[in-house]
Design a protein around this motif. Structure first.
Motif, mmCIF file in Angstrom:
data_model
loop_
_atom_site.group_PDB
_atom_site.id
_atom_site.type_symbol
_atom_site.label_atom_id
_atom_site.label_comp_id
_atom_site.label_asym_id
_atom_site.label_seq_id
_atom_site.Cartn_x
_atom_site.Cartn_y
_atom_site.Cartn_z
ATOM 1 N N PRO A 241 0.827 -1.213 0.000
ATOM 2 C CA PRO A 241 0.000 0.000 0.000
ATOM 3 C C PRO A 241 0.860 1.260 0.000
ATOM 4 O O PRO A 241 2.022 1.248 0.428
ATOM 5 N N CYS A 242 0.270 2.352 -0.465
ATOM 6 C CA CYS A 242 1.019 3.609 -0.579
ATOM 7 C C CYS A 242 0.966 4.397 0.723
ATOM 8 O O CYS A 242 0.246 4.071 1.658
ATOM 9 N N LYS A 255 -9.508 -0.168 5.871
ATOM 10 C CA LYS A 255 -10.187 -1.421 5.535
ATOM 11 C C LYS A 255 -10.909 -1.298 4.203
ATOM 12 O O LYS A 255 -10.994 -2.268 3.435
ATOM 13 N N ALA A 256 -11.422 -0.108 3.903
ATOM 14 C CA ALA A 256 -12.113 0.104 2.633
ATOM 15 C C ALA A 256 -11.205 -0.191 1.449
ATOM 16 O O ALA A 256 -11.649 -0.710 0.417
ATOM 17 N N ILE A 257 -9.906 0.135 1.579
ATOM 18 C CA ILE A 257 -8.961 -0.073 0.484
ATOM 19 C C ILE A 257 -8.339 -1.473 0.544
ATOM 20 O O ILE A 257 -8.309 -2.193 -0.451
ATOM 21 N N LEU A 261 -11.877 -3.342 -1.066
ATOM 22 C CA LEU A 261 -11.521 -3.200 -2.474
ATOM 23 C C LEU A 261 -10.533 -4.281 -2.907
ATOM 24 O O LEU A 261 -10.809 -5.069 -3.822
ATOM 25 N N LEU A 262 -9.369 -4.320 -2.276
ATOM 26 C CA LEU A 262 -8.285 -5.184 -2.743
ATOM 27 C C LEU A 262 -8.655 -6.667 -2.680
ATOM 28 O O LEU A 262 -8.460 -7.410 -3.643
ATOM 29 N N ALA A 302 -7.362 -3.615 9.186
ATOM 30 C CA ALA A 302 -7.675 -3.108 7.843
ATOM 31 C C ALA A 302 -7.296 -4.094 6.751
ATOM 32 O O ALA A 302 -7.892 -4.074 5.665
ATOM 33 N N GLY A 303 -6.292 -4.948 7.029
ATOM 34 C CA GLY A 303 -5.859 -5.907 6.019
ATOM 35 C C GLY A 303 -4.372 -5.926 5.762
ATOM 36 O O GLY A 303 -3.904 -6.674 4.893
#
Length: 801
Positions: A241-242, A255-257, A261-262, A302-303
């Motif tokens: 992730p960035c 978590k949304a990203i 999403l991912l 979040a992941g």
């Protein structure tokens, strides 16, 4: 034998068995990295007590030989396994964008140069070569490719990317991923970690790691497309992730990203590793959460799976939270299971150590590696303009070569090359995120008119001598290949600033020349010696005043002038466009730079690179990109207002896909079949390309599709396919693209991937604006499709006729 040691079982089965045997502390240690330094190996004893998940190998850059590097890996791995109650090996990770950080490794051109090749085939081979050299010393996690879509030349890391187009980045990045993950070395396998998820180059002001205001459709349709392609087409195993903030959250804690999403939307099932220091940044820089421990837990929830480069947020306090059930242990187990599965997939339990002796050299050194770097550099050369100054006549009496880039091969090496990382050690200030440096330092010699550290000094040149001995300068290469020509040189100017004190000497050298060859650009590397690079952003994207100024004065001599540009962002200069007869965009071509550039200048290689970005006239025009929405950018004038800015065109200086050749190509006989298709069908676009000139060469054929009317605003056109073909003079080739209807799917109002019925316009040409053939086809009905499995680029087949 314990079940997890049975190689006949699947990685998942082995990981689940091992997980069931581990304590909370041992589990947490598998999610943490360590940052070892040569000569300080004993400092790792405390870090690896209970085991360790990963080792950073950045400091392999300091080691003097391949053998020393392999020994260091073995020493560190022995410590990791001895510290682990279950002798779990550590994974070693290394950057891989431009080659390995190992003495003797091959250096490749910058990402943006390779994007200019429009050649996924060679990108796959580079991925294989980089991963092979890293595996030889026990490195199995390669941090590449860079799948960022870049529309902002202010951002210092544009040179790492494949450019502005998501289809180009998808095809190139999926190929690089496939190459990294294609082979094994003595049972050891590599996994690719793609960077930087997601929208990294959309940051406010082009500032590294800043807030990125990216709408949900743009995020998915453009920025996520290369990642989805790598997942779907190449089985991508890792994501980084960035640093940015998206929608009010640090991406590392979103978590949304990282999950919604991912993993859920895009189907990614690999390991998410933090960028260096990014999890700590969520608390320290982005001011989220009340403590580092809370930040660490939030990132895991979040992941995120692994914290790098070392332990900041996954604290001992967090282990206590898991033991006391203050935190859900299922969150911990989920991340640990992913990490263990990856280690079993890589073969680390059976093959934890670097190779030795003859096996090490046999795996590391292949005769073809430098030839691969040369081919890649050649294919990335973009001839932007040419009024006849190029190729240079080998009968020229005198050529005046100007500029610091002509005599110092270090300018050939991009950021994220081995050389740039060693140069960064000597820089008085560092700019790489997540790597702690001393500073700030204020007492150092600067290039006049700048804050940039002077680096044309013996200590920096010694880095080149060590890492790439015998690497010639462009000046030396031209002198060698033009023995009957007087090739003279003058410094002229530095790589930045407004220093005009060397003009008189340069103008004197130019007198009597048949050609003045300016070497132009900045210094694309790391730290305080950089004009662009990681953490080195700028509001000026044009040539520096010192270079423009000398070009203007030299124009009065009435001598033919050409320029070669070296940098991580494209050349942009009103002065160069006005006065130079020819401009060659060379980017940072790597260790074969001198031969490559000389080949093109002398006509021994016919350039065919294409710009992977639109070139903005100045920073005020950013963003300017070819696939802008209908009614925007240089199509805004169709609605309301003037066709241009008050002081500048809406159009870019050079368009996406542009690049010239020493020959010319003709397009003919377009056929589109069938002319009507369903939403799950394909259309074939066929045509003939002929080399109508007198020189053999490559042509980059480009297929664009436009959806003229839709229920959501669509781009004015999109690159749908491309192909680099070689044609001898007079030769013709029949080209056939196979385009799936769902490649043009978009997110509808309900955020479903939709193929929409209607007419689609076909454009075939040599750039996004140099369109040679046009036609259309019709999709007869609409349908909702699976976005994970949609088309990403058109299939290609060519045949000589």
């Amino acid at each position: 034998m314990e079940r997890y040691m049975n190689p006949e079982l699947t990685a998942e089965e082995r990981a689940k068995d091992l997980l069931s045997r581990m304590t909370t502390d041992e589990k947490l240690k598998q999610l943490i990295g360590a940052f070892p330094r040569p000569g300080h190996e004993d400092d790792m004893d405390a870090a690896v007590a209970g085991g360790i998940g990963q080792y950073s190998t950045l400091e392999m850059r300091r080691l003097d030989s391949l053998e020393e590097t392999a020994r260091w890996q073995r020493t560190l791995q022995e410590k990791a396994m001895a510290g682990s109650p279950h002798r779990i090996p550590a994974a070693f990770h290394m950057e891989g964008l431009c080659g390995a950080y190992i003495q003797g490794a091959t250096s490749y051109p910058a990402g943006i140069a390779r994007g200019s090749s429009f050649d996924p085939e060679i990108e796959r081979e580079i991925g294989r070569a980089v991963a092979r050299q890293e595996r030889a010393v026990g490195v199995t996690q390669t941090f590449a490719p860079v799948l960022d879509v870049s529309r902002d030349s202010r951002m210092g890391r544009q040179g790492e990317t494949y450019g502005e187009d998501p289809a180009l980045a998808a095809a190139m990045g999926a190929a690089f991923t496939a190459g990294i993950q294609a082979d094994d070395t003595d049972g050891l396998r590599s996994e690719s970690v793609a960077k930087h998820f997601l929208g990294f180059h959309h940051s406010q002001g082009g500032i590294h790691g800043a807030d990125a205001e990216v709408p949900e459709r743009l995020l998915r349709e453009v920025y996520a497309k290369p990642f989805q392609a790598a997942i779907t087409e190449a089985g991508l195993r890792g994501v980084m992730p960035c640093y940015c903030t998206l929608n009010g959250k640090a991406v590392s804690a979103s978590k949304a990203i990282l999950t919604n999403l991912l993993r859920e939307e895009m189907g990614f099932d690999g390991v998410a590793v933090s960028d260096y220091g990014a999890m700590g940044n969520a608390h320290n820089s982005q001011h989220m959460f009340e403590s580092m421990t809370e930040a660490g837990l939030a990132c895991l929830e979040a992941g995120m799976d692994v914290e790098l480069p070392s332990r900041d947020t996954l604290t001992e306090e967090l282990a206590q939270w898991f033991d006391s059930r203050k935190a859900d242990v299922a969150v911990l187990d989920r991340a640990v299971l992913r990490v263990l599965e990856a280690k079993f997939r890589m073969g680390l339990f059976e093959h934890p150590f670097a190779l030795e002796g003859g096996k090490l050299k046999e795996a590391f050194y292949l005769e073809n590696d430098r030839a691969l770097s040369l081919r890649s550099a050649r294919e990335g050369m973009v001839l932007l303009r040419n009024g006849g100054a190029l190729p240079i006549s080998k009968k020229a009496r005198k050529i005046a070569v100007i500029g610091c880039h002509a005599v110092n091969p270090r300018y050939f090496f991009a950021g994220y090359t081995h050389l740039s990382m060693v140069e960064a050690i000597l820089a008085v200030e560092g700019s790489m995120a997540g790597v702690k440096v001393d500073g700030p330092v204020t007492d150092y010699e600067r290039i006049p008119g700048t804050q940039i550290q002077v680096n044309d000094t013996p200590e920096f040149d010694a880095v080149l001598d060590k890492l790439c001995p015998g690497c010639p300068s462009l000046l030396d290469e031209l002198k060698r290949r033009l023995p009957e020509t007087e090739v003279v040189w003058a410094y002229g100017y530095p790589c930045a600033g407004d220093d005009a004190s060397h003009y008189a000497e340069a103008l004197e050298v130019m007198n009597g020349a048949d050609l003045i060859l300016f070497t132009l650009g900045g210094k694309y590397t790391s730290g305080s010696i950089s004009t662009t690079g990681e953490g080195v952003d700028d509001v000026c994207i044009n040539l520096p005043p010192c270079q423009d100024g000398l070009i203007e004065q030299a124009a009065a001599l009435g001598i033919s002038m050409a320029g070669v540009h070296f940098d991580g962002r494209p050349v942009s200069s009103d002065v160069a466009d006005e006065y130079l007869d020819a401009i060659l965009e060379a980017w940072c071509p790597g260790e074969m730079g001198a031969q490559t550039v000389a080949d093109v200048l002398l006509g021994d290689y016919n350039p065919a690179g294409r710009l992977p970005v639109c070139v903005a006239r100045n920073a005020g025009q950013i963003p300017v990109y070819y696939n802008h929405p209908h009614g925007s950018s240089w199509h805004q004038g169709e609605s309301i207002g003037f066709q241009d800015y008050a002081s500048c065109s809406h159009r870019p200086r050079y368009v996406f896909g542009h690049g010239l050749s020493y020959t010319r190509f003709e397009y003919a006989d377009l056929e589109i079949s069938p002319d009507e298709i369903g939403p799950r069908d394909s259309v074939e676009v066929r045509f003939t390309v002929r080399n109508a000139g007198n020189m053999d060469g490559d042509e980059v054929v480009q297929l664009y599709i436009s959806d003229p009317y839709a229920t959501m605003i669509r781009p004015v056109k999109e690159l749908a396919g491309f192909c680099r073909i070689h044609l001898r003079a007079g030769e013709s080739r029949r080209v056939a693209f196979t385009l799936r209807a769902d490649q043009l799917a978009f997110l509808d109002e309900a955020m479903n991937w939709k193929v929409e019925r209607g007419r689609f316009d076909v454009q075939v040409g040599a750039s996004s604006e140099d369109i040679r053939l046009t036609g259309s086809y019709v999709v007869t009905e609409s349908a909702i499709v699976d976005g994970r499995k949609r088309g990403f680029w058109a299939g290609i087949e060519t045949n000589l006729i």
